[in-house]
Enzyme design. Sequence first.
Site, PDB file in Angstrom:
ATOM      1  N   GLU A  88       4.811   0.356   2.172  1.00  0.00           N
ATOM      2  CA  GLU A  88       3.739   0.125   1.191  1.00  0.00           C
ATOM      3  C   GLU A  88       4.419  -0.340  -0.077  1.00  0.00           C
ATOM      4  OE1 GLU A  88       0.583   0.264   1.687  1.00  0.00           O
ATOM      5  OE2 GLU A  88       0.430   1.357   3.575  1.00  0.00           O
ATOM      6  N   CYS A 104      -0.104   0.320  -7.851  1.00  0.00           N
ATOM      7  CA  CYS A 104       0.184  -0.887  -7.055  1.00  0.00           C
ATOM      8  C   CYS A 104      -1.086  -1.711  -6.877  1.00  0.00           C
ATOM      9  CB  CYS A 104       0.739  -0.482  -5.704  1.00  0.00           C
ATOM     10  SG  CYS A 104      -0.311   0.697  -4.862  1.00  0.00           S
TER      11      CYS A 104
END
Length: 484
Positions: A257, A291
């Site tokens: 990720e 993010c």
Amino acid sequence: MALMLDKLKMADKTGLLIGGNWRSSDGSLAVLDPATEAELAEVATASRADAIAAVDAAEAASEQWAATAPRERAEILRRSYELMRENEEALAELVVMEHGKSYSDAIGEVRYGAEFYRWFSEEAVRIAGEVRTAPNGDKTILTLVRPVGICMLITPWNFPVAMATRKIGPALAAGCTTILKPASDTPLSALAVAHLMEEAGVPPGVVNVISARGSSGVVDAVLEDPRVRKLSFTGSTEVGKLLLAKASEQVLRTSMELGGNAPFIVFEDADLDAAIEGAMVAKMRNAGEACTAANRFLVHAAVADQFSTMLTAAMNKLRMGPGMDRNNQVGPMINAKSRDDIADLVAQSLDNGSTALTGGSRPDGPGFFYTPTVLSDVAPDDAILREEIFGPVAPIVSFETEDEAIAMANDTELGLMSYAYTEDMKRGMRVAERLEAGMIALNKGMVSDPAAPFGGLKQSGIGKEGSHEGIMEYLDTKYVGLSW
Ligand code: NAD
């Protein structure tokens, strides 16, 4: 006020958790409060030998945990969820103290993080293989799934609770044992979660926590050990690439990720009030240290001025200050480097011709604060549109056509998250199909949900966390071809 920190310190739980024992070590790192720059605690750091001891502990627990009834694994996760919810205020305060986010962001993170344990407690009892007849009828195709084995889990500092539970939850549900390395800026939250999991009945060795600096070689020691079978990493694309190369040596299963560069597209037919509300969540949750944060605002020329004025007004209403004051909405950045990187990007952008409608500076005084900022007239080649800002800065660029907006949105090697606002759902779905991102928020400022598949396309990552797909990342499929 500092209940959880006192509890950890008093119980001597700022060490390494290996095989159910809390250990001290020769090394340590200081954890700072980014709002005051004061030291909160010293946390023990692992050596390579400690890392191997953690693999030993994970291996010792592995067979029995894999053989533990799914219902029992589920119950332990469920109890972990309940204990996190019972202690949510204390956990949230710990997150505020070591990360600096606002209290409302912190409590939101703790609830989101706990939810992964509830979700995966429900998934643990729904692990299934399948039985089919081969197309030519010559055999039965039987698939069996089994836990991948020992997992190395590495988490970033920006969601110190949720990034840990999003990995530990599915790993334990699948029957894997784990070694967690939390980020060196924020190890305390992970230690607190591990402590609560002990209370919930997680057997020794199933969850091991080894704090360490990224550069210490500790992760390499674990990844070089042939007993380890999986790496799940959340962090920057830069470090992700290094770890993918490292993981290739033992051909590990990987879940990555990585970074994002989310466009937030506002079409001319958008409900602007709703778009501003969404923009404030997409940009300002975690003060932009996410993010999934909106990194670039692409706004149709017909509404760009109005949107810029409204966004500036909303940013000006925010109250900045330490998160321990629950009225504050914007906390500090994680550290001085992070704050300075943001200041540099903004300075470059201003030099390049953009205008600061608000902000554009850092306040004096202790703490790594950066003032909420809106930049208009940003040039298409500006570095601020290419780099992950990771702070409370909203650059606005205008566009004329849908094709142009899509081209700008997709003009990045990253593909984690995209946002779009339009009242025309035919356009909305057309745009959603064309955006190169693993997640698309349509008329929403946030879509993260443990029941939904979280993950990026392109250089934003490999694999999904959450949803049913999340548990499959921790299961290997075996095929038996048979006839009877
Ligand atoms: P980072 O890559 O610097 O660090 C992440 C983790 O890796 C930390 O635990 C760190 O100690 C460790 N690490 C660093 N260098 C290492 C090395 N050489 N070997 C082994 N481990 C190493 O990232 P960060 O600054 O902590 O977090 C911010 C980044 O994380 C941003 O890019 C953000 O987009 C990304 N992120 C992604 C997601 C997602 O789900 N896609 C979620 C949160 C954050």
